[in-house]
Design a protein around this motif. Structure first.
Motif, PDB file in Angstrom:
ATOM      1  N   ALA A 169      -1.849  -8.443   4.938  1.00 39.86           N
ATOM      2  CA  ALA A 169      -0.736  -9.187   5.125  1.00 39.86           C
ATOM      3  C   ALA A 169      -0.312 -10.252   4.814  1.00 39.86           C
ATOM      4  CB  ALA A 169      -0.680  -9.722   6.814  1.00 39.86           C
ATOM      5  N   THR A 170       1.222 -10.555   4.099  1.00 45.15           N
ATOM      6  CA  THR A 170       1.427 -11.610   3.478  1.00 45.15           C
ATOM      7  C   THR A 170       2.830 -11.979   4.134  1.00 45.15           C
ATOM      8  OG1 THR A 170       2.762 -10.222   1.886  1.00 45.15           O
ATOM      9  CG2 THR A 170       0.536 -10.911   1.065  1.00 45.15           C
ATOM     10  N   ASN A 171       3.553 -12.729   3.451  1.00 43.35           N
ATOM     11  CA  ASN A 171       4.771 -13.249   4.045  1.00 43.35           C
ATOM     12  C   ASN A 171       5.534 -12.029   4.501  1.00 43.35           C
ATOM     13  OD1 ASN A 171       3.866 -15.964   4.206  1.00 43.35           O
ATOM     14  ND2 ASN A 171       4.885 -16.243   1.835  1.00 43.35           N
ATOM     15  N   TYR A 172       5.896 -11.655   5.781  1.00 43.46           N
ATOM     16  CA  TYR A 172       6.662 -10.873   6.550  1.00 43.46           C
ATOM     17  C   TYR A 172       6.700  -9.440   5.991  1.00 43.46           C
ATOM     18  CZ  TYR A 172       8.960 -15.485   7.194  1.00 43.46           C
ATOM     19  OH  TYR A 172       9.067 -16.757   7.134  1.00 43.46           O
ATOM     20  N   GLN A 173       5.222  -9.133   5.334  1.00 43.07           N
ATOM     21  CA  GLN A 173       5.258  -7.669   5.033  1.00 43.07           C
ATOM     22  C   GLN A 173       3.755  -7.260   4.908  1.00 43.07           C
ATOM     23  OE1 GLN A 173       6.938  -7.014   1.093  1.00 43.07           O
ATOM     24  NE2 GLN A 173       5.498  -8.526   0.026  1.00 43.07           N
ATOM     25  N   PHE A 174       3.497  -6.041   5.096  1.00 44.46           N
ATOM     26  CA  PHE A 174       1.962  -5.432   4.778  1.00 44.46           C
ATOM     27  C   PHE A 174       2.065  -4.961   3.526  1.00 44.46           C
ATOM     28  CE2 PHE A 174       2.453  -5.155   9.461  1.00 44.46           C
ATOM     29  CZ  PHE A 174       1.536  -5.889   9.877  1.00 44.46           C
ATOM     30  N   ASP A 175       0.967  -4.529   2.979  1.00 40.24           N
ATOM     31  CA  ASP A 175       0.758  -4.224   1.585  1.00 40.24           C
ATOM     32  C   ASP A 175       1.149  -2.956   1.294  1.00 40.24           C
ATOM     33  OD1 ASP A 175      -1.543  -3.218   3.061  1.00 40.24           O
ATOM     34  OD2 ASP A 175      -2.715  -3.124   1.153  1.00 40.24           O
ATOM     35  N   GLN A 176       1.455  -2.090   2.619  1.00 35.90           N
ATOM     36  CA  GLN A 176       2.010  -0.601   2.192  1.00 35.90           C
ATOM     37  C   GLN A 176       2.915  -0.351   3.251  1.00 35.90           C
ATOM     38  OE1 GLN A 176      -1.199   2.344   1.674  1.00 35.90           O
ATOM     39  NE2 GLN A 176      -2.351   0.956   0.885  1.00 35.90           N
ATOM     40  N   LYS A 177       3.894   0.711   3.211  1.00 34.82           N
ATOM     41  CA  LYS A 177       4.848   0.623   3.997  1.00 34.82           C
ATOM     42  C   LYS A 177       4.259   1.890   4.816  1.00 34.82           C
ATOM     43  CE  LYS A 177       8.351  -1.369   2.673  1.00 34.82           C
ATOM     44  NZ  LYS A 177       8.770  -2.588   3.241  1.00 34.82           N
ATOM     45  N   GLU A 178       3.128   2.463   4.371  1.00 33.91           N
ATOM     46  CA  GLU A 178       2.752   3.810   5.115  1.00 33.91           C
ATOM     47  C   GLU A 178       1.227   3.865   4.887  1.00 33.91           C
ATOM     48  OE1 GLU A 178       3.340   8.093   4.425  1.00 33.91           O
ATOM     49  OE2 GLU A 178       4.768   7.599   5.816  1.00 33.91           O
ATOM     50  N   TYR A 179       0.194   4.043   6.022  1.00 30.34           N
ATOM     51  CA  TYR A 179      -1.198   4.481   5.833  1.00 30.34           C
ATOM     52  C   TYR A 179      -1.399   5.696   6.472  1.00 30.34           C
ATOM     53  CZ  TYR A 179      -1.322  -0.809   5.351  1.00 30.34           C
ATOM     54  OH  TYR A 179      -1.025  -2.048   4.843  1.00 30.34           O
ATOM     55  N   LYS A 180      -2.338   6.408   5.907  1.00 32.91           N
ATOM     56  CA  LYS A 180      -2.607   7.737   6.247  1.00 32.91           C
ATOM     57  C   LYS A 180      -3.917   7.808   6.529  1.00 32.91           C
ATOM     58  CE  LYS A 180       0.994  10.206   3.857  1.00 32.91           C
ATOM     59  NZ  LYS A 180       1.429  11.164   2.993  1.00 32.91           N
TER      60      LYS A 180
ATOM     61  N   THR B  61      -9.114  -3.049   9.424  1.00 34.34           N
ATOM     62  CA  THR B  61      -9.201  -4.387   9.106  1.00 34.34           C
ATOM     63  C   THR B  61      -8.135  -5.194   8.653  1.00 34.34           C
ATOM     64  OG1 THR B  61     -11.511  -3.777   8.279  1.00 34.34           O
ATOM     65  CG2 THR B  61     -10.901  -5.960   7.788  1.00 34.34           C
ATOM     66  N   LEU B  62      -7.968  -6.278   9.151  1.00 38.71           N
ATOM     67  CA  LEU B  62      -6.894  -7.150   8.750  1.00 38.71           C
ATOM     68  C   LEU B  62      -7.135  -8.452   7.815  1.00 38.71           C
ATOM     69  CD1 LEU B  62      -3.941  -8.135   8.957  1.00 38.71           C
ATOM     70  CD2 LEU B  62      -4.605  -9.477  11.082  1.00 38.71           C
ATOM     71  N   GLU B  63      -6.483  -8.441   6.800  1.00 43.13           N
ATOM     72  CA  GLU B  63      -6.737  -9.562   5.849  1.00 43.13           C
ATOM     73  C   GLU B  63      -5.431 -10.340   5.533  1.00 43.13           C
ATOM     74  OE1 GLU B  63      -7.814 -10.634   1.265  1.00 43.13           O
ATOM     75  OE2 GLU B  63      -8.164  -8.744   1.943  1.00 43.13           O
ATOM     76  N   ASN B  64      -5.454 -11.573   6.084  1.00 40.65           N
ATOM     77  CA  ASN B  64      -4.129 -12.426   5.897  1.00 40.65           C
ATOM     78  C   ASN B  64      -4.170 -13.165   4.500  1.00 40.65           C
ATOM     79  OD1 ASN B  64      -3.107 -12.218   8.488  1.00 40.65           O
ATOM     80  ND2 ASN B  64      -4.552 -13.164   9.240  1.00 40.65           N
ATOM     81  N   LYS B  65      -3.514 -12.663   3.699  1.00 38.59           N
ATOM     82  CA  LYS B  65      -3.385 -13.157   2.234  1.00 38.59           C
ATOM     83  C   LYS B  65      -2.397 -14.321   2.238  1.00 38.59           C
ATOM     84  CE  LYS B  65      -5.421 -10.439  -0.975  1.00 38.59           C
ATOM     85  NZ  LYS B  65      -6.135 -10.852  -2.116  1.00 38.59           N
ATOM     86  N   ALA B  66      -1.259 -14.483   3.094  1.00 41.32           N
ATOM     87  CA  ALA B  66      -0.543 -15.413   2.997  1.00 41.32           C
ATOM     88  C   ALA B  66       0.156 -15.583   4.525  1.00 41.32           C
ATOM     89  CB  ALA B  66       0.786 -15.181   2.095  1.00 41.32           C
ATOM     90  N   GLY B  67      -0.120 -16.613   5.033  1.00 42.03           N
ATOM     91  CA  GLY B  67       0.241 -16.694   6.299  1.00 42.03           C
ATOM     92  C   GLY B  67      -0.847 -16.400   7.620  1.00 42.03           C
TER      93      GLY B  67
ATOM     94  N   SER C 183      11.029  -8.025  11.094  1.00 45.80           N
ATOM     95  CA  SER C 183      10.928  -6.966  10.166  1.00 45.80           C
ATOM     96  C   SER C 183       9.588  -6.568   9.649  1.00 45.80           C
ATOM     97  CB  SER C 183      11.845  -7.131   8.894  1.00 45.80           C
ATOM     98  OG  SER C 183      11.604  -8.203   8.460  1.00 45.80           O
ATOM     99  N   MET C 184       8.587  -6.928   9.906  1.00 42.89           N
ATOM    100  CA  MET C 184       7.332  -7.153   9.402  1.00 42.89           C
ATOM    101  C   MET C 184       6.608  -5.896  10.166  1.00 42.89           C
ATOM    102  SD  MET C 184       4.188  -9.850   8.939  1.00 42.89           S
ATOM    103  CE  MET C 184       2.633  -9.262   8.214  1.00 42.89           C
ATOM    104  N   LYS C 185       6.904  -4.569   9.603  1.00 42.89           N
ATOM    105  CA  LYS C 185       6.463  -3.629  10.111  1.00 42.89           C
ATOM    106  C   LYS C 185       5.878  -2.467   8.969  1.00 42.89           C
ATOM    107  CE  LYS C 185       9.892  -3.647  13.819  1.00 42.89           C
ATOM    108  NZ  LYS C 185      11.364  -3.100  14.100  1.00 42.89           N
ATOM    109  N   SER C 186       5.045  -1.459   9.381  1.00 42.10           N
ATOM    110  CA  SER C 186       4.616  -0.483   8.696  1.00 42.10           C
ATOM    111  C   SER C 186       4.340   0.855   9.727  1.00 42.10           C
ATOM    112  CB  SER C 186       3.322  -0.893   7.944  1.00 42.10           C
ATOM    113  OG  SER C 186       2.752   0.065   6.936  1.00 42.10           O
TER     114      SER C 186
END
Length: 130
Positions: free
Chosen positions: A51-62, A72-78, A122-125
């Motif tokens: 997670a960074t400012n208002y977004q996840f690193d991918q739009k979709e995970y499978k 596992t959640l990693e907060n990179k920013a915020g 808008s922070m969704k995936s």
């Protein structure tokens, strides 16, 4: 008295609006990079949500249906949290990892569960269980 209340309200609003810009070190050791969809010797699948400012690193995970998945959640920013609707996954605070076994194929919403500022809504995936 009125100035005091206005001052406190302004400080609280500023704190909420800047939450995404604050640096935070992860409280737990995140899964190694590049482990999304990796299944190793019965350990199950690993999905690292960055997670960074208002977004996840991918739009979709499978992931695959019927197998254990460790999120596992990693907060990179915020400061962020994760909720995966329909799978009873809630990662926030000092609980930054959870393992579940999705038994139903489909698409699940991943949302930020910690109000993190003006872009929070808008922070969704998506999680796709195949």
């Amino acid at each position: 008295m009125k100035k005091w209340i206005v001052s406190i309200s302004a400080i609280a609003l500023i704190a909420v609006m800047t939450a995404c810009g604050a640096k935070q070190e992860p409280a737990a050791t995140p899964a190694p990079a590049g482990t999304q969809n990796a299944a190793a010797g019965g350990a199950g699948q690993q999905v690292k949500l960055v997670a960074t400012n208002y977004q996840f690193d991918q739009k979709e995970y499978k992931v695959k249906k019927g197998e254990d998945v460790t999120f596992t959640l990693e907060n990179k920013a915020g400061l962020h949290g994760v909720a995966i609707n329909g799978l009873n996954v809630e990662l926030r605070g000092d609980k930054l990892s959870a393992t579940v076994k999705p038994d139903k194929a489909g698409t699940y919403d991943i949302i930020c569960s910690v109000p993190c500022g003006s872009g929070h809504i808008s922070m969704k995936s998506k999680l796709v269980v195949e």
